[in-house]
Design an enzyme around this catalytic site. Structure first.
Site, PDB file in Angstrom:
ATOM      1  N   LYS A 111       0.808  -1.223   0.000  1.00 55.79           N
ATOM      2  CA  LYS A 111       0.000   0.000   0.000  1.00 55.79           C
ATOM      3  C   LYS A 111       0.835   1.265   0.000  1.00 55.79           C
ATOM      4  O   LYS A 111       0.327   2.338  -0.318  1.00 55.79           O
ATOM      5  CB  LYS A 111      -0.957  -0.001   1.196  1.00 55.79           C
ATOM      6  CG  LYS A 111      -1.980  -1.120   1.084  1.00 55.79           C
ATOM      7  CD  LYS A 111      -3.230  -0.859   1.877  1.00 55.79           C
ATOM      8  CE  LYS A 111      -4.271  -1.894   1.463  1.00 55.79           C
ATOM      9  NZ  LYS A 111      -5.506  -1.808   2.184  1.00 55.79           N
ATOM     10  N   LYS A 192      -9.349 -12.354  -7.743  1.00 60.56           N
ATOM     11  CA  LYS A 192     -10.408 -12.298  -6.744  1.00 60.56           C
ATOM     12  C   LYS A 192     -11.363 -11.144  -7.000  1.00 60.56           C
ATOM     13  O   LYS A 192     -10.937 -10.067  -7.396  1.00 60.56           O
ATOM     14  CB  LYS A 192      -9.776 -12.091  -5.354  1.00 60.56           C
ATOM     15  CG  LYS A 192      -9.847 -13.309  -4.478  1.00 60.56           C
ATOM     16  CD  LYS A 192      -9.060 -13.133  -3.179  1.00 60.56           C
ATOM     17  CE  LYS A 192      -9.721 -12.159  -2.208  1.00 60.56           C
ATOM     18  NZ  LYS A 192      -8.997 -12.114  -0.912  1.00 60.56           N
ATOM     19  N   LYS A 195     -13.451  -5.100  -3.856  1.00 61.67           N
ATOM     20  CA  LYS A 195     -14.282  -3.912  -3.896  1.00 61.67           C
ATOM     21  C   LYS A 195     -13.620  -2.773  -4.649  1.00 61.67           C
ATOM     22  O   LYS A 195     -14.153  -1.691  -4.724  1.00 61.67           O
ATOM     23  CB  LYS A 195     -14.699  -3.495  -2.483  1.00 61.67           C
ATOM     24  CG  LYS A 195     -13.573  -3.182  -1.528  1.00 61.67           C
ATOM     25  CD  LYS A 195     -14.158  -2.945  -0.128  1.00 61.67           C
ATOM     26  CE  LYS A 195     -13.059  -2.824   0.910  1.00 61.67           C
ATOM     27  NZ  LYS A 195     -13.587  -2.783   2.276  1.00 61.67           N
TER      28      LYS A 195
END
Ligand code: TRP
Length: 329
Positions: A111, A192, A195
Site C-alpha cells: 500500500k 479475486k 471492492k
C-alpha cells in the site's frame, strides 16, 4: 465459551465475495461462540477519507452487518472509535512492536509503494489491529488469508508483552476462512472479486440493484469451449459461476455442473440464486437504513458492552506496564 473477534473497514462497498466468504462465517460463528464484531473506522483513517462519506459508510456498514444476520442480541456489534480503549492500547502496542517487524508487513509494502501520501498510521496499522483483538481476550479471529501476517504479529505482540510484563493478554488463534466460497471477478475470473473500483462489471455489490446483478452475471466471461464442468485451471469463468451458485445453494460445484448443458442455463440459474440471496439482505438493509436512530442505539449498546470487556483488559495492561494509577482528587 470461545470468544471470536473480527473487524471490517468502512471503505468501499461490500461485494458478493465478502458476503459469501468472510461475513457468512461471522453469522455462523454466532451459534457457538461469544462473538464481537467491529466496524473499524480508525483503520479507515490510514488513508485520507472524505468526512461525510466516512460517516455514512460507517453507519451503512453497520446496517449491512445487521441485515446479513449479525444479531445484536447474540453479538456485540460496535464502531471502533466509540471505544477509546482501542486507540490507547494501540499506542502501548506500538511501543511493544519493533520498527523492523512493522516494516516487513507485506500489506504496508504493497500500500505504500506507489502512494503519494503514506501516513504514519498506515505503518502502525497492525498495532491498532492487534489492540482490537487483544482488548477482548479473543480466542479466535476469523480473517481472510491476506490478514494472516497481521494476525501473526498480534500473537507475537501478546506473547512479548506477557513475557516482559507478566501474563496480560490471551494469545489469539487465526481462523483463516475455510475453502468454499472462492468468488472471482466476473470479467477477470483468475483474480479475486474485490471492492476496488476498477472492475465494476466484474464485481457484484451486495447493494447493487437486482436487475444489475442479473445483468452482470449474464455478461460474465465464460470459456471458449461449451461444456459445463468445474475446472478452475482450464475453465476459470465457468468454475467461478459454479462456485458462486454453490455458495448460494449449498450444493457442491461438481454436482451442480452436471445439471447444466449450456452456459446460458448456468448463468440463468446463477443469476437467480444470487438475486434471491441478496433480496432479503437488501430488504432488511432498507429497514435499518430508514431508521438511523435505531441503528445508533444498537451501536451505542454494543459500544457499552465492548467497553465492559475492554476496560478491565486495558487496566491490566496499564498496571502491569507500571503506569501510575490515578488517585482520588
Ligand atoms: N485489517 C483487517 C482487514 O483489512 C480489518 C481489521 C481491523 C481486523 N482490525 C481487525 C480484522 C481485528 C480482524 C480483527 O480486513
Amino acid at each position: 465459551m470461545t470468544r471470536v473477534f473480527s473487524g471490517i473497514k468502512p471503505t468501499g462497498p461490500v461485494q458478493l465475495g465478502n458476503l459469501l466468504g468472510a461475513l457468512r462465517h461471522w453469522v455462523a460463528d454466532q451459534d457457538d461462540a461469544d462473538t464481537i464484531f467491529c466496524v473499524v473506522d480508525l483503520h479507515a483513517l490510514t488513508v485520507p477519507q472524505d468526512p461525510s462519506e466516512l460517516r455514512t459508510r460507517t453507519l451503512e456498514l453497520a446496517q449491512l452487518l445487521l441485515a446479513i444476520g449479525i444479531d445484536p442480541e447474540r453479538s456485540t456489534l460496535f464502531v471502533q472509535s466509540h471505544v477509546p480503549e482501542h486507540a490507547e492500547l494501540s499506542w502501548i502496542l506500538e511501543c511493544t512492536a519493533a520498527f523492523g517487524e512493522l516494516r516487513r508487513m507485506t500489506q504496508f509494502k504493497d500500500k505504500s509503494t506507489d502512494a503519494e501520501f503514506v501516513s504514519a498510521g498506515l505503518f502502525t496499522y497492525p498495532a491498532l489491529m492487534a489492540a482490537d483483538i487483544l482488548l477482548y481476550d479473543t480466542d479466535r479471529v476469523p480473517v481472510g488469508d491476506d490478514q494472516r501476517q497481521h494476525l501473526e504479529l498480534a500473537r507475537d505482540l501478546a506473547m512479548r508483552f506477557n513475557h516482559r510484563y507478566g501474563n496480560t493478554f490471551v494469545v489469539p488463534e487465526a481462523a483463516i476462512a475455510k475453502v468454499g466460497a472462492r468468488v472471482m471477478d466476473l470479467q477477470h475470473p483468475t483474480r479475486k472479486m474485490s471492492k476496488s473500483e476498477d472492475s465494476p462489471q466484474g464485481t457484484i455489490l451486495v447493494l447493487d440493484d437486482l436487475a444489475t446483478v442479473a445483468k452482470k452475471i449474464r455478461r460474465a466471461v465464460t470459456d471458449t469451449d461449451t461444456d459445463v464442468r468445474f475446472d478452475i485451471v482450464e475453465k476459470p469463468g465457468v468454475s467461478n459461476l459454479l462456485s458462486i451458485l454453490s455458495a448460494c445453494t449449498g450444493e457442491s460445484p461438481e454436482a451442480l455442473a452436471g445439471n447444466y448443458a449450456r452456459y446460458g442455463d448456468l448463468k440463468t440459474a446463477c443469476a437467480e440464486a444470487v438475486v434471491e440471496t441478496l433480496r432479503p439482505v437488501q430488504e432488511r438493509f432498507a429497514e435499518y437504513n430508514a431508521d438511523p436512530a435505531g441503528t445508533a442505539a444498537i451501536l451505542a449498546r454494543g459500544a457499552a458492552r465492548a467497553r465492559e470487556i475492554a476496560g478491565p483488559v486495558l487496566s491490566r495492561a496499564r498496571t502491569n506496564l507500571g503506569l501510575l494509577e490515578t488517585g482520588p482528587t
